[in-house]
Motif scaffolding. Sequence first.
Motif, PDB file in Angstrom:
ATOM      1  N   CYS A   4       0.878  -1.166   0.000  1.00  0.00           N
ATOM      2  CA  CYS A   4       0.000   0.000   0.000  1.00  0.00           C
ATOM      3  C   CYS A   4       0.917   1.217   0.000  1.00  0.00           C
ATOM      4  O   CYS A   4       2.144   1.071  -0.077  1.00  0.00           O
ATOM      5  CB  CYS A   4      -0.951  -0.016   1.204  1.00  0.00           C
ATOM      6  SG  CYS A   4      -0.108   0.072   2.793  1.00  0.00           S
ATOM      7  N   TRP A 179      -3.009 -21.444  -3.760  1.00  0.00           N
ATOM      8  CA  TRP A 179      -2.431 -21.218  -2.436  1.00  0.00           C
ATOM      9  C   TRP A 179      -2.565 -22.419  -1.522  1.00  0.00           C
ATOM     10  O   TRP A 179      -1.638 -22.776  -0.791  1.00  0.00           O
ATOM     11  CB  TRP A 179      -3.116 -20.001  -1.806  1.00  0.00           C
ATOM     12  CG  TRP A 179      -2.565 -19.604  -0.467  1.00  0.00           C
ATOM     13  CD1 TRP A 179      -1.491 -18.796  -0.230  1.00  0.00           C
ATOM     14  CD2 TRP A 179      -3.060 -19.998   0.822  1.00  0.00           C
ATOM     15  NE1 TRP A 179      -1.282 -18.650   1.124  1.00  0.00           N
ATOM     16  CE2 TRP A 179      -2.242 -19.381   1.805  1.00  0.00           C
ATOM     17  CE3 TRP A 179      -4.115 -20.802   1.252  1.00  0.00           C
ATOM     18  CZ2 TRP A 179      -2.450 -19.551   3.172  1.00  0.00           C
ATOM     19  CZ3 TRP A 179      -4.325 -20.972   2.616  1.00  0.00           C
ATOM     20  CH2 TRP A 179      -3.498 -20.356   3.555  1.00  0.00           C
ATOM     21  N   GLN A 211      -7.557  -6.703   6.738  1.00  0.00           N
ATOM     22  CA  GLN A 211      -7.852  -6.645   5.304  1.00  0.00           C
ATOM     23  C   GLN A 211      -6.692  -7.159   4.454  1.00  0.00           C
ATOM     24  O   GLN A 211      -6.880  -7.460   3.277  1.00  0.00           O
ATOM     25  CB  GLN A 211      -8.221  -5.209   4.914  1.00  0.00           C
ATOM     26  CG  GLN A 211      -9.494  -4.719   5.595  1.00  0.00           C
ATOM     27  CD  GLN A 211      -9.877  -3.317   5.192  1.00  0.00           C
ATOM     28  OE1 GLN A 211      -9.334  -2.754   4.236  1.00  0.00           O
ATOM     29  NE2 GLN A 211     -10.808  -2.731   5.920  1.00  0.00           N
ATOM     30  N   THR A 212      -5.521  -7.252   5.062  1.00  0.00           N
ATOM     31  CA  THR A 212      -4.345  -7.764   4.368  1.00  0.00           C
ATOM     32  C   THR A 212      -3.506  -8.559   5.358  1.00  0.00           C
ATOM     33  O   THR A 212      -3.358  -8.151   6.513  1.00  0.00           O
ATOM     34  CB  THR A 212      -3.490  -6.620   3.782  1.00  0.00           C
ATOM     35  OG1 THR A 212      -4.289  -5.834   2.891  1.00  0.00           O
ATOM     36  CG2 THR A 212      -2.288  -7.168   3.016  1.00  0.00           C
ATOM     37  N   LEU A 221      -1.664 -11.723   1.220  1.00  0.00           N
ATOM     38  CA  LEU A 221      -3.071 -12.091   1.061  1.00  0.00           C
ATOM     39  C   LEU A 221      -3.942 -10.861   1.279  1.00  0.00           C
ATOM     40  O   LEU A 221      -3.963 -10.290   2.372  1.00  0.00           O
ATOM     41  CB  LEU A 221      -3.442 -13.189   2.062  1.00  0.00           C
ATOM     42  CG  LEU A 221      -2.539 -14.434   2.052  1.00  0.00           C
ATOM     43  CD1 LEU A 221      -2.933 -15.395   3.156  1.00  0.00           C
ATOM     44  CD2 LEU A 221      -2.572 -15.111   0.692  1.00  0.00           C
ATOM     45  N   SER A 222      -4.649 -10.454   0.243  1.00  0.00           N
ATOM     46  CA  SER A 222      -5.467  -9.242   0.346  1.00  0.00           C
ATOM     47  C   SER A 222      -6.899  -9.460  -0.108  1.00  0.00           C
ATOM     48  O   SER A 222      -7.698  -8.527  -0.106  1.00  0.00           O
ATOM     49  CB  SER A 222      -4.833  -8.110  -0.471  1.00  0.00           C
ATOM     50  OG  SER A 222      -4.675  -8.492  -1.825  1.00  0.00           O
ATOM     51  N   GLU A 223      -7.225 -10.677  -0.506  1.00  0.00           N
ATOM     52  CA  GLU A 223      -8.596 -11.024  -0.869  1.00  0.00           C
ATOM     53  C   GLU A 223      -8.953 -12.326  -0.159  1.00  0.00           C
ATOM     54  O   GLU A 223      -8.090 -13.107   0.227  1.00  0.00           O
ATOM     55  CB  GLU A 223      -8.734 -11.195  -2.388  1.00  0.00           C
ATOM     56  CG  GLU A 223      -8.415  -9.938  -3.188  1.00  0.00           C
ATOM     57  CD  GLU A 223      -8.508 -10.189  -4.688  1.00  0.00           C
ATOM     58  OE1 GLU A 223      -8.671 -11.361  -5.085  1.00  0.00           O
ATOM     59  OE2 GLU A 223      -8.385  -9.214  -5.443  1.00  0.00           O
ATOM     60  N   LYS A 224     -10.231 -12.554   0.043  1.00  0.00           N
ATOM     61  CA  LYS A 224     -10.714 -13.796   0.659  1.00  0.00           C
ATOM     62  C   LYS A 224     -10.052 -14.068   2.013  1.00  0.00           C
ATOM     63  O   LYS A 224      -9.723 -15.206   2.335  1.00  0.00           O
ATOM     64  CB  LYS A 224     -10.501 -14.994  -0.259  1.00  0.00           C
ATOM     65  CG  LYS A 224     -11.124 -14.885  -1.640  1.00  0.00           C
ATOM     66  CD  LYS A 224     -11.058 -16.209  -2.376  1.00  0.00           C
ATOM     67  CE  LYS A 224      -9.649 -16.713  -2.551  1.00  0.00           C
ATOM     68  NZ  LYS A 224      -9.553 -18.014  -3.265  1.00  0.00           N
ATOM     69  N   ILE A 225      -9.844 -13.021   2.793  1.00  0.00           N
ATOM     70  CA  ILE A 225      -9.198 -13.193   4.094  1.00  0.00           C
ATOM     71  C   ILE A 225      -9.963 -14.201   4.939  1.00  0.00           C
ATOM     72  O   ILE A 225      -9.371 -15.059   5.613  1.00  0.00           O
ATOM     73  CB  ILE A 225      -9.075 -11.847   4.830  1.00  0.00           C
ATOM     74  CG1 ILE A 225      -8.180 -10.878   4.034  1.00  0.00           C
ATOM     75  CG2 ILE A 225      -8.532 -12.055   6.237  1.00  0.00           C
ATOM     76  CD1 ILE A 225      -6.759 -11.331   3.857  1.00  0.00           C
ATOM     77  N   HIS A 227     -11.585 -16.759   4.003  1.00  0.00           N
ATOM     78  CA  HIS A 227     -11.306 -18.115   3.520  1.00  0.00           C
ATOM     79  C   HIS A 227     -10.030 -18.659   4.145  1.00  0.00           C
ATOM     80  O   HIS A 227      -9.990 -19.807   4.621  1.00  0.00           O
ATOM     81  CB  HIS A 227     -11.186 -18.090   1.995  1.00  0.00           C
ATOM     82  CG  HIS A 227     -10.671 -19.371   1.397  1.00  0.00           C
ATOM     83  ND1 HIS A 227     -11.400 -20.538   1.410  1.00  0.00           N
ATOM     84  CD2 HIS A 227      -9.496 -19.657   0.772  1.00  0.00           C
ATOM     85  CE1 HIS A 227     -10.705 -21.497   0.816  1.00  0.00           C
ATOM     86  NE2 HIS A 227      -9.549 -20.988   0.420  1.00  0.00           N
ATOM     87  N   TYR A 228      -8.973 -17.849   4.179  1.00  0.00           N
ATOM     88  CA  TYR A 228      -7.706 -18.294   4.745  1.00  0.00           C
ATOM     89  C   TYR A 228      -7.827 -18.515   6.257  1.00  0.00           C
ATOM     90  O   TYR A 228      -7.297 -19.491   6.796  1.00  0.00           O
ATOM     91  CB  TYR A 228      -6.606 -17.276   4.444  1.00  0.00           C
ATOM     92  CG  TYR A 228      -6.434 -16.993   2.971  1.00  0.00           C
ATOM     93  CD1 TYR A 228      -6.125 -18.020   2.091  1.00  0.00           C
ATOM     94  CD2 TYR A 228      -6.591 -15.713   2.457  1.00  0.00           C
ATOM     95  CE1 TYR A 228      -5.967 -17.771   0.730  1.00  0.00           C
ATOM     96  CE2 TYR A 228      -6.439 -15.458   1.102  1.00  0.00           C
ATOM     97  CZ  TYR A 228      -6.132 -16.488   0.241  1.00  0.00           C
ATOM     98  OH  TYR A 228      -5.998 -16.236  -1.107  1.00  0.00           O
TER      99      TYR A 228
END
Length: 386
Positions: A4, A179, A211-212, A221-225, A227-228
Motif C-alpha cells: 500500500c 495457495w 484486510q491484508t 493475502l489481500s482477498e478472501k481473508i 477463507h484463509y
Amino acid sequence: MTICDSVKYVGVDDHDIDLFEGQFEVPGGMAYNSYAVVGEKVCVMDSVDANFVDAWLANIESALGSKAPDFLVVQHMEMDHSAGVLAFAKKYPEAKIVSSKMAFVMMKNMFGDDFAARQVVVGEGSVLDLGGRSLSFVAAPNVHWPEVLMAYDEADKILFSADAFGKFGALDFDDPEGWECEARRYYFGIVGKFGAQVQALLKKAAALDIQTICPLHGPVLSEKIGHYVDLYNIWSSYGVETPGIFVAYTSVYGHTKEAAEKLAQILKDKGCPKVAIADLAREDIYECVEDAFRYGKLVLASTTYNGGVFPAMKEFILHLTERNYQKRTVALVENGSWAPAASKAMATLLEPCADIKFAQTKVSIKIAMKDADVAALESLADELLA
C-alpha cells in the motif's frame, strides 16, 4: 512491490534452495518476506536468509532512497528470518532493534550480541509509534517458536503474521495448484503440532479488522481473508477439511500395493466423494502428512517387517503423532508371508493420538490377495462409508 502507499516489499526469492529447513522439498523455491513500513519514522519488518542478506539490504536502500530505517522489528528468530540482523545493525547504527525478550536472548546466542543499547523490548499489547501510524504487537508463542510476535497496522488493517499463513514457493513461481496445497503442506509440516496455540492466536485475530495479511513466506493475502482464516481454523482444530479417505501404503513386492489399490477402487465404486492414495516409500512424506490431516478417514496398509511395521510406514505414523494427529477414523490392512503382525504394530504406534476410532473390520493378507481378502476389503469399505 508496494503493498500500500506506506508499506513496501523488500524481501527476496530463493530458487537455489533444495530443501527448506533441511527436509521439505520446495521445487517452486522459497520466499523470504520483509517489509518496510513508512510513517514519519521507518520500520523494517524482519530479515532474510543468510544467502540473501546483501540483496535484502539493497532492496531496503532502493525502497527508502536516502531515508534510513529507524527500527528493525524481528518477529521471529528462525534463521531464515534473522540472518541479516547483525548486518542491518552495522549498516544502520542509529536504528533500534525491536523484538520480544526471548528473541534478544536468541540474538545473543546467535550473534554474540543482544544489542543491549538499542533494544526495544515488546510483547502482547505493546505499541510502536512510527508517527502518523503505529504497530500493535500480538504475542504468538509457539506459532511455531516460543518467541514469535505478530504486528498489526491499524491504519491499513494489515496483519504482519510471522510464519502463520505462509506457504512454500517463491513469489515469482506461478503455482498451478493455487495457495491451499502448498500452504497446507507448510502448515502441517511445520506448525501442525501447535494447534492449540494457533487457536489461541485466531481468537486474538478475530478482534482485529484484517484486510491484508503479510506473512514471512508466500504471497501477501489481500482477498478472501475469511477463507484463509477459516482454513487455519479447520487445520488448527484438527477438523476435516475435505470429505474423503486417504489410503497410505507400503509394499515390498507389490501385493500390499495391489490390496491398497483394490480398496481405493472399491471405495470409488461405492461413491466415496474423494479417495487419495499414496506409496509412502516413494512419495513426498509431507504431502502424505498433509493428506492424512485433510481427510477424515485414513487407511494404513503395511507389509509386516521384522515382526512389526515397514520402516516407511513407521516414519509416517511418527510424523502424525508428532503433529498431534487426532479426531480421525483409522483402518488397518496388513500383509505377511507367514505371520502378519503390522496391524498390531501400527495400532501401538498410534496410541499417543487422541480421539482415534479404529475400524472394526480387519484385513489380514498372507502374501497375495484371495477372494476372502477381497470380500474383507468390501466389508471394510462399507464400514468406512457407513
